[in-house]
Motif scaffolding. Sequence first.
Motif, mmCIF file in Angstrom:
data_model
loop_
_atom_site.group_PDB
_atom_site.id
_atom_site.type_symbol
_atom_site.label_atom_id
_atom_site.label_comp_id
_atom_site.label_asym_id
_atom_site.label_seq_id
_atom_site.Cartn_x
_atom_site.Cartn_y
_atom_site.Cartn_z
ATOM 1 N N CYS A 106 0.844 -1.205 0.000
ATOM 2 C CA CYS A 106 0.000 0.000 0.000
ATOM 3 C C CYS A 106 0.882 1.260 0.000
ATOM 4 N N CYS A 109 3.056 1.555 3.167
ATOM 5 C CA CYS A 109 4.144 0.572 3.170
ATOM 6 C C CYS A 109 5.245 0.986 2.197
ATOM 7 N N ASN A 119 -3.609 -2.217 5.266
ATOM 8 C CA ASN A 119 -4.128 -3.576 5.471
ATOM 9 C C ASN A 119 -3.518 -4.213 6.713
HETATM 10 ZN ZN LIG Z 1 0.617 -1.861 3.605
#
Ligand SMILES: [Zn+2]
Length: 359
Positions: A106, A109, A119
Motif C-alpha cells: 500500500c 508501506c 491492510n
Molecule cells: Zn501496507
Amino acid sequence: MTRAFFATYKIKKMKALVYHGPAKKSWEEKSKPVVQQPTDAIVRITKTTICGTDLHILKGDVPEVTDGRILGHEGVGVIEEAGSAVTNFKKGDHVLISCITSCGKCDYCKRGMYSHCENGGWILGHLIDGTQAEYVRIPHADNSLYHVPVGSDEEALVMLSDILPTGFECGVLNGNVKPGDTVAIVGAGPIGLASLLTAQFYAPAEIIMIDPDDNRLSVSKKFGATQTINNQKSDAVAKLKELTGNKGADTVIEAVGIPETFELCQSLVAPGGTIANIGVHGKPATLHLESLWAHNITITTRLVDTVTTPMLLKTVQSKKLNSKQLITHHFKLSEIIQAYDTFGHAAREKALKVILTNE
Ligand SMILES: [Zn+2]
Ligand SMILES: [Zn+2]
C-alpha cells in the motif's frame, strides 16, 4: 473412529490469554487459528512476552480492543502452516514476529511507514488475535515475519518484536540523537531502556535517565546512562539544568505516556532540541507554547514502523547490542497470569521484560 475424532478435536483447540474488558483476563481454551487468506501464516509460538501496552489495554486505555481478544504482539515461533501465496516462509521455518503487520504494497508501506499499513499496522493483540497463545495467525506473513538466523538466542530476539525498534525509531531516530549530544530519557522502563541502549549507536556525550524507581536507575547506569535523576526525590528540571550548564537536553525522549511526563519533557529540552514522544497517551497533555514558541524545538510522535528490525537483528547477532539484559523473569506460557502479576508490579518485583516459554 472415536479416537480419530478426539485427535482432530484436540489439534483444533489451544490455550490463550484472553481479554474480557478492563481488568479482566483469563488463560482459557480457544480455537486454534487457521489460514484465512493465502498470504497468512500460522505460527506456533515458542517464546513470547508482555508489553506495557498490554497493561494499558487492561486499564481500558485502548477501547478498540474488544471482549474475547487474545492479547500479545511480540514473539518468536515456528511456522506451522503457510498460506499458498506466502513465498518467503515455509512450514518449519523459525521466525521472529513483528509487532507491526504490513502488506508491503500500500502507499504507506511503500513509504516505509508500516505502522500505518492500510491492510495492517498494529493489529496483533489489538484488532486481531495476538501472540500470547500457543498459536497465532500472522496476516501478510511475507512482510511481517523475519527469519531467525541459525544459532540465535530466541529470548534475545523476542526483544526485537517491539521494544528495541520502538525505543530506536520513536526515541533515537525521531529524537535526532547525534554524537556529543546530551540526551535525557524520561522513564526507565523497558522502552526507555531500549532507547538508552540504542542511543549509544550514535555516541552522545551524556545520557541522563529520569525515573522515580531507584532500581531502574541503577539498571540504567549498568546499561550506559552517564547520570540518573530520581524525579520523586528531587526536582528533575533543576537537576538537569545543573548537569547541563543551564542549557537543557538536546534530545528528550518521553517513554512513559502520562500528561505529567510529557509536560516535564517540555521543561527539559534545550533551545534547538527535540522532544521525541514514545509513550502511549490515554489523556490530553498541555503544550506550553507560552514558553516554547521561541525555542526552535521539534516535537515528534510515531508509532513504530519496525523498518529497522533487520538492522537491529544484525546488531544483536553480532553482540553489538545485548538485548538479553532487558529480561528479568521467566515463566511457562501456562503461567501467564502469574507473569502478568509480576510485570504489573514491576517496581516491587524489579521486573523489566518477562519471557514466556510455550513448552
Ligand atoms: Zn501496507
Ligand atoms: Zn508492545
